[in-house]
Structures are given as structure tokens and as C-alpha cells.
Design an enzyme around this catalytic site. Structure first.
Site, short mmCIF file in Angstrom:
data_model
loop_
_atom_site.label_atom_id
_atom_site.label_comp_id
_atom_site.label_asym_id
_atom_site.label_seq_id
_atom_site.Cartn_x
_atom_site.Cartn_y
_atom_site.Cartn_z
N ARG A 15 0.84 -1.20 0.00
CA ARG A 15 0.00 0.00 0.00
C ARG A 15 0.87 1.25 0.00
NH1 ARG A 15 -2.78 3.03 4.44
NH2 ARG A 15 -1.69 1.69 5.91
N HIS A 59 -18.07 12.06 3.10
CA HIS A 59 -18.51 10.82 3.77
C HIS A 59 -20.01 10.87 4.00
CE1 HIS A 59 -18.25 7.29 6.30
NE2 HIS A 59 -19.02 7.92 7.17
N GLU A 92 -4.70 10.67 9.43
CA GLU A 92 -4.27 9.28 9.38
C GLU A 92 -5.35 8.29 9.85
OE1 GLU A 92 -0.62 11.83 9.58
OE2 GLU A 92 -2.56 11.79 10.61
N GLY A 93 -6.42 8.78 10.45
CA GLY A 93 -7.46 7.91 10.98
C GLY A 93 -8.55 7.61 9.97
N GLU A 124 -24.59 15.14 -0.98
CA GLU A 124 -23.15 15.03 -1.25
C GLU A 124 -22.79 15.74 -2.54
OE1 GLU A 124 -21.01 11.20 -0.14
OE2 GLU A 124 -23.07 10.49 -0.40
#
Length: 199
Positions: A15, A59, A92-93, A124
Site C-alpha cells: 500500500r 462521507h 491518518e485515521g 453530497e
């Protein structure tokens, strides 16, 4: 048209290597903002650090509630009365970065996952372009986790006019009248020598 480039994950051993190839392609294209929509994987820490505060994601839930891959389904299972969508900076989460903007969508007793997800998607499609425009206009400011959107775009002002040392010659050219006139205004400091390519 819009240029497109496919960088397949299966072509890379890890990755991190895949993210590095994507990052290099983004830099080569001269892109500043990275907009994620439906990118259903976590970015490596190195990628996030390289483009810190330049990656945004949309999201389908009102974060911090219901991060992950099934925002609409999670909302229905939990029994909430409103759901919606969130545009946030990427860290990073998992869907945990500072929130820029949100839109609320009611949850009806007759909703199933498909009907709720479809109504969220409408919001969205409206919200994401709006937030991207704010970013390009320089209207989004972040202070830790708190993000605010300025009513108008900030004024670009030469750093030396603000009494700051010039990046190139170290001189400080303070102009009191200019500084007083800008009090209360949102300003973007820049270096005219750099903008003119004289650096």
C-alpha cells in the site's frame, strides 16, 4: 476534458508503494487539492503527511457518527432521526479529520438503506463542489480541529507590507497605513518576488 490516470493497486507490492506512486503522479500533474469521493481505503501516513491539509473527503454520515463503509446502513441500525454527509480534511485515521461542512438529511420511518443513501447522495453532490470552491478561493481556515469558512475570500497582501521580513532579501518594509487599512480583514500573506519567479 479532465486528464485521467489509472494507477492500479495490484501493480505494487505494498500500500505504501502504491500511495507513493499516486503521490508522485499528483505532484507531477501540479495538483494542489486532492478530493476523495468513494475512495474506500485508508491512505498511508506518509501520503497524508506529504499532502497535509490538502486532502479532503466526503462521507455519507454526520461525522463523527458512523465512520466507515456503511454510513446509511449504520444510521438505520442505530435508529437516528437525522443523517447526512460530511466533508472533512483527511488525517491518518478512519474518517476522523477536522470537519469542514455538513448537510443534514432526515431519516423517515419508511427508509431502507437504498432510499436513505440516495437522499444523502443528492446532498453530497451539492456540498462537495461548494466546499471545493471555498478551498480554491482560500476561504477555509483550520485551527487544530476547528475549521471555519470565511464569508469572503481573503485579501492577498505582500508580506513585506505587513511588516514581515522578505523571504528573499530579509528587508522589512513596514507600511503603517496599509496595515491599519487591513485591520479586521482576512489576509493571505505572499511574497511578490516569489510570485514573479524572481526567487
Amino acid at each position: 476534458g479532465v486528464a485521467a490516470l489509472v494507477i492500479e493497486r495490484k501493480s505494487y507490492r505494498s500500500r505504501v508503494a502504491h500511495d507513493l506512486a499516486i503521490a508522485d503522479a499528483i505532484d507531477a500533474a501540479g495538483a494542489h487539492w486532492i478530493a476523495l469521493a468513494g475512495y474506500m481505503r485508508l491512505l498511508s501516513a506518509g501520503f497524508v503527511e506529504r499532502f497535509r491539509d490538502r486532502i479532503v473527503n466526503i462521507h455519507p454520515s454526520l461525522l463523527p457518527s458512523f465512520p466507515g463503509t456503511d454510513g446509511a446502513g449504520d444510521a438505520l441500525r442505530y435508529g437516528v432521526k437525522v443523517s447526512g454527509c460530511t466533508v472533512h480534511f483527511v488525517d491518518e485515521g478512519l474518517d476522523s479529520g477536522p470537519i469542514i461542512a455538513q448537510r443534514v438529511v432526515p431519516v423517515f420511518p419508511s427508509d431502507d438503506r437504498a432510499s436513505l443513501a440516495a437522499r444523502i447522495l443528492v446532498e453530497e453532490h451539492a456540498l462537495f463542489p461548494e466546499v471545493l470552491a471555498w478551498l480554491v478561493q482560500g476561504r477555509v481556515q483550520r485551527d487544530g480541529r476547528v475549521v471555519r469558512v470565511l464569508e469572503t475570500a481573503p485579501i492577498a497582501v505582500s508580506a513585506c507590507l505587513m511588516g514581515e521580513a522578505c523571504r528573499w532579501d530579509g528587508a522589512t518594509k513596514r507600511h503603517e497605513g496599509v496595515i491599519q487599512g487591513l485591520e479586521g480583514s482576512a489576509t493571505l500573506r505572499f511574497c511578490p518576488e516569489e510570485e514573479a519567479g524572481l526567487g
